[in-house]
Design a protein around this motif. Sequence first.
Motif, PDB file in Angstrom:
ATOM      1  N   UNK A 166      10.095  98.572  15.239  1.00 20.52           N
ATOM      2  CA  UNK A 166      10.385  97.720  14.093  1.00 20.52           C
ATOM      3  C   UNK A 166       9.373  97.920  12.976  1.00 20.52           C
ATOM      4  N   UNK A 167       9.801  97.481  11.778  1.00 18.84           N
ATOM      5  CA  UNK A 167       8.868  97.320  10.672  1.00 18.84           C
ATOM      6  C   UNK A 167       9.132  95.965  10.022  1.00 18.84           C
ATOM      7  N   UNK A 168       8.071  95.325   9.523  1.00 20.96           N
ATOM      8  CA  UNK A 168       8.206  94.001   8.922  1.00 20.96           C
ATOM      9  C   UNK A 168       8.766  94.109   7.509  1.00 20.96           C
ATOM     10  N   UNK A 169       9.707  93.207   7.194  1.00 20.84           N
ATOM     11  CA  UNK A 169      10.289  93.171   5.854  1.00 20.84           C
ATOM     12  C   UNK A 169      10.373  91.722   5.378  1.00 20.84           C
ATOM     13  N   UNK A 170      10.035  91.508   4.117  1.00 19.43           N
ATOM     14  CA  UNK A 170      10.086  90.184   3.534  1.00 19.43           C
ATOM     15  C   UNK A 170      11.535  89.718   3.396  1.00 19.43           C
ATOM     16  N   UNK A 171      11.752  88.433   3.610  1.00 17.11           N
ATOM     17  CA  UNK A 171      13.084  87.835   3.510  1.00 17.11           C
ATOM     18  C   UNK A 171      13.110  86.877   2.322  1.00 17.11           C
ATOM     19  N   UNK A 172      14.089  87.041   1.441  1.00 14.39           N
ATOM     20  CA  UNK A 172      14.216  86.167   0.264  1.00 14.39           C
ATOM     21  C   UNK A 172      15.535  85.389   0.258  1.00 14.39           C
ATOM     22  N   UNK A 173      16.389  85.600   1.259  1.00 17.87           N
ATOM     23  CA  UNK A 173      17.681  84.912   1.317  1.00 17.87           C
ATOM     24  C   UNK A 173      17.685  83.884   2.437  1.00 17.87           C
ATOM     25  N   UNK A 174      18.432  82.790   2.234  1.00 15.31           N
ATOM     26  CA  UNK A 174      18.351  81.638   3.126  1.00 15.31           C
ATOM     27  C   UNK A 174      19.022  81.884   4.475  1.00 15.31           C
ATOM     28  N   UNK A 175      18.431  81.249   5.513  1.00 12.18           N
ATOM     29  CA  UNK A 175      19.025  81.244   6.848  1.00 12.18           C
ATOM     30  C   UNK A 175      19.912  80.031   7.064  1.00 12.18           C
ATOM     31  N   UNK A 176      19.644  78.953   6.313  1.00 10.73           N
ATOM     32  CA  UNK A 176      20.439  77.737   6.463  1.00 10.73           C
ATOM     33  C   UNK A 176      20.364  76.929   5.178  1.00 10.73           C
ATOM     34  N   UNK A 177      21.263  75.949   5.046  1.00  9.19           N
ATOM     35  CA  UNK A 177      21.266  75.128   3.845  1.00  9.19           C
ATOM     36  C   UNK A 177      22.077  73.866   4.033  1.00  9.19           C
ATOM     37  N   UNK A 178      21.786  72.886   3.196  1.00  8.03           N
ATOM     38  CA  UNK A 178      22.441  71.579   3.245  1.00  8.03           C
ATOM     39  C   UNK A 178      22.870  71.227   1.830  1.00  8.03           C
ATOM     40  N   UNK A 179      24.147  70.895   1.660  1.00  7.78           N
ATOM     41  CA  UNK A 179      24.709  70.756   0.314  1.00  7.78           C
ATOM     42  C   UNK A 179      25.502  69.457   0.191  1.00  7.78           C
ATOM     43  N   UNK A 180      25.170  68.669  -0.829  1.00 10.10           N
ATOM     44  CA  UNK A 180      26.021  67.573  -1.277  1.00 10.10           C
ATOM     45  C   UNK A 180      26.923  68.117  -2.373  1.00 10.10           C
ATOM     46  N   UNK A 181      28.153  67.583  -2.461  1.00  8.05           N
ATOM     47  CA  UNK A 181      29.023  68.055  -3.545  1.00  8.05           C
ATOM     48  C   UNK A 181      29.933  66.937  -4.027  1.00  8.05           C
ATOM     49  N   UNK A 182      30.468  67.143  -5.238  1.00  2.41           N
ATOM     50  CA  UNK A 182      31.470  66.255  -5.816  1.00  2.41           C
ATOM     51  C   UNK A 182      32.694  67.090  -6.170  1.00  2.41           C
ATOM     52  N   UNK A 183      33.860  66.597  -5.773  1.00  4.86           N
ATOM     53  CA  UNK A 183      35.108  67.243  -6.166  1.00  4.86           C
ATOM     54  C   UNK A 183      35.425  66.913  -7.621  1.00  4.86           C
ATOM     55  N   UNK A 213      36.234  63.307  -8.495  1.00 12.71           N
ATOM     56  CA  UNK A 213      35.214  62.297  -8.283  1.00 12.71           C
ATOM     57  C   UNK A 213      34.936  61.977  -6.831  1.00 12.71           C
ATOM     58  N   UNK A 214      35.803  62.384  -5.906  1.00  8.90           N
ATOM     59  CA  UNK A 214      35.516  62.173  -4.486  1.00  8.90           C
ATOM     60  C   UNK A 214      34.356  63.081  -4.065  1.00  8.90           C
ATOM     61  N   UNK A 215      33.743  62.765  -2.928  1.00  8.22           N
ATOM     62  CA  UNK A 215      32.463  63.390  -2.594  1.00  8.22           C
ATOM     63  C   UNK A 215      32.454  63.970  -1.185  1.00  8.22           C
ATOM     64  N   UNK A 216      31.412  64.732  -0.908  1.00 13.01           N
ATOM     65  CA  UNK A 216      31.290  65.304   0.421  1.00 13.01           C
ATOM     66  C   UNK A 216      29.977  66.006   0.642  1.00 13.01           C
ATOM     67  N   UNK A 217      29.859  66.621   1.810  1.00 15.66           N
ATOM     68  CA  UNK A 217      28.658  67.373   2.159  1.00 15.66           C
ATOM     69  C   UNK A 217      29.007  68.413   3.210  1.00 15.66           C
ATOM     70  N   UNK A 218      28.232  69.482   3.236  1.00 11.34           N
ATOM     71  CA  UNK A 218      28.377  70.458   4.318  1.00 11.34           C
ATOM     72  C   UNK A 218      27.058  71.170   4.541  1.00 11.34           C
ATOM     73  N   UNK A 219      26.910  71.721   5.730  1.00 12.48           N
ATOM     74  CA  UNK A 219      25.715  72.501   6.061  1.00 12.48           C
ATOM     75  C   UNK A 219      26.148  73.869   6.555  1.00 12.48           C
ATOM     76  N   UNK A 220      25.264  74.832   6.359  1.00 13.73           N
ATOM     77  CA  UNK A 220      25.492  76.181   6.874  1.00 13.73           C
ATOM     78  C   UNK A 220      24.241  76.635   7.606  1.00 13.73           C
ATOM     79  N   UNK A 221      24.423  77.413   8.645  1.00 11.75           N
ATOM     80  CA  UNK A 221      23.273  77.939   9.385  1.00 11.75           C
ATOM     81  C   UNK A 221      23.677  79.190  10.141  1.00 11.75           C
ATOM     82  N   UNK A 222      22.811  80.186  10.103  1.00 16.44           N
ATOM     83  CA  UNK A 222      22.979  81.370  10.937  1.00 16.44           C
ATOM     84  C   UNK A 222      21.887  81.440  11.998  1.00 16.44           C
ATOM     85  N   UNK A 223      21.215  80.280  12.212  1.00 17.94           N
ATOM     86  CA  UNK A 223      20.109  80.204  13.172  1.00 17.94           C
ATOM     87  C   UNK A 223      20.270  79.001  14.101  1.00 17.94           C
ATOM     88  N   UNK A 224      21.510  78.641  14.451  1.00 19.77           N
ATOM     89  CA  UNK A 224      21.786  77.498  15.323  1.00 19.77           C
ATOM     90  C   UNK A 224      22.174  78.010  16.702  1.00 19.77           C
TER      91      UNK A 224
END
Length: 381
Positions: A229-246, A249-260
């Motif tokens: 292997x060789x070490x490489x810097x990571x600048x992109x997310x592994x997971x995230x949590x998002x609130x949103x509005x449609x 006006x209705x609302x919601x939330x979702x999460x994403x993860x590639x490390x669960x």
Amino acid sequence: MINVGIIGTGFIGPAHIEALRRLGNVNVVALCDSNQSSAESRAAQLNVPHAYSDVAAFLQHPGLDAVHNCTPNHLHAAINRQIIAAGKHVFSEKPLCMTMDEARELVALAEQAGVVHGVSFVYRQFAMVQQAASMVRYQQLGRLFSAQGSYLQDWMLEETDYNWRVDATKGGASRAVADIGSHWCDTIQFVTGRKIAEVMADLSIVWPTRKASLADVGTFGAQADETQYESREVTTEDMGFILFRFDDGSKGSFSVSQVSAGRKNQLSLEVNGSLGSLAWDQETPQQLWLGHRHKANQLLSDDPTLMNPDVAGRARFPGGHIEGWPDAFRAMMHQFYQAVAKGEPSPTASYATFHDGAQVMAIVDAIVQSHQQQRWVRVSP
């Protein structure tokens, strides 16, 4: 018969080929890969008669009607441009391209050329997602006021998990949100008939540095014990949590993860309304949970005789016959090639178009901007 060519033969290219061959009216006549030797090898493995390593030459293949772009993300824009310029119908893996300027350009080019254009958002094609959308259309849940869910995987859990998607120059500025969150956004918008209009996001990098194998390892590939292997810097997310509005006006939330750990490909969603709720999980795709206040909850199966009449045909077999991701993929291709057979885009088809691909890209861009600025951000039209 419709003659089709495939550009890119990694993880997803063969899935396209398999789905296309199930349609009955499509011939996969040529493929294109990064070099001639690998193209010929993959063509032999996949029983495709012609192999190319040059996109321009590939697009001149006699009688080619439509082309699928299954290349890595950073190549999507340029290759989609070439396909459209050649006058071919185009089906692109997502993301449509890397920037919103490119997305707007590709939408305009495809419209001007009059070609049928599609993007690979497959989860809207599951029979029970179609049922969920039908129930919302017919107001069987009443007035909608919230939605929530997640898309969880574990294939990037370990420090040594690395492939081209981690490199922002090839995968883009966002990884987990763009790669799997985009699918969640498209699916929830399809089910609810609403557009995500504003977002507030908090993203996270679990491994700021990852160990990249010096040998070539494909997506979802396993590492050998003796791997260097060789070490490489990571600048992109592994997971995230998002609130949103449609947009209503209705609302919601979702999460994403590639490390669960233990979550292989779990896209789940729930929609809440004044008369009831529904929930769907991609890992048990033939069931739709229906929630009630004053009677027992239900589990609806994808038996055509139990589904709403307008979508009953989306379950292709009698109840109890297993249908899954490959069947949804076939359904997506079936929808797209109905339009190709007519020679023009269909305003009523349920496959995702370049318009949908660009709109979801705008959501991802807004999520990245929201995280960087730590504030609510409106999704650009």
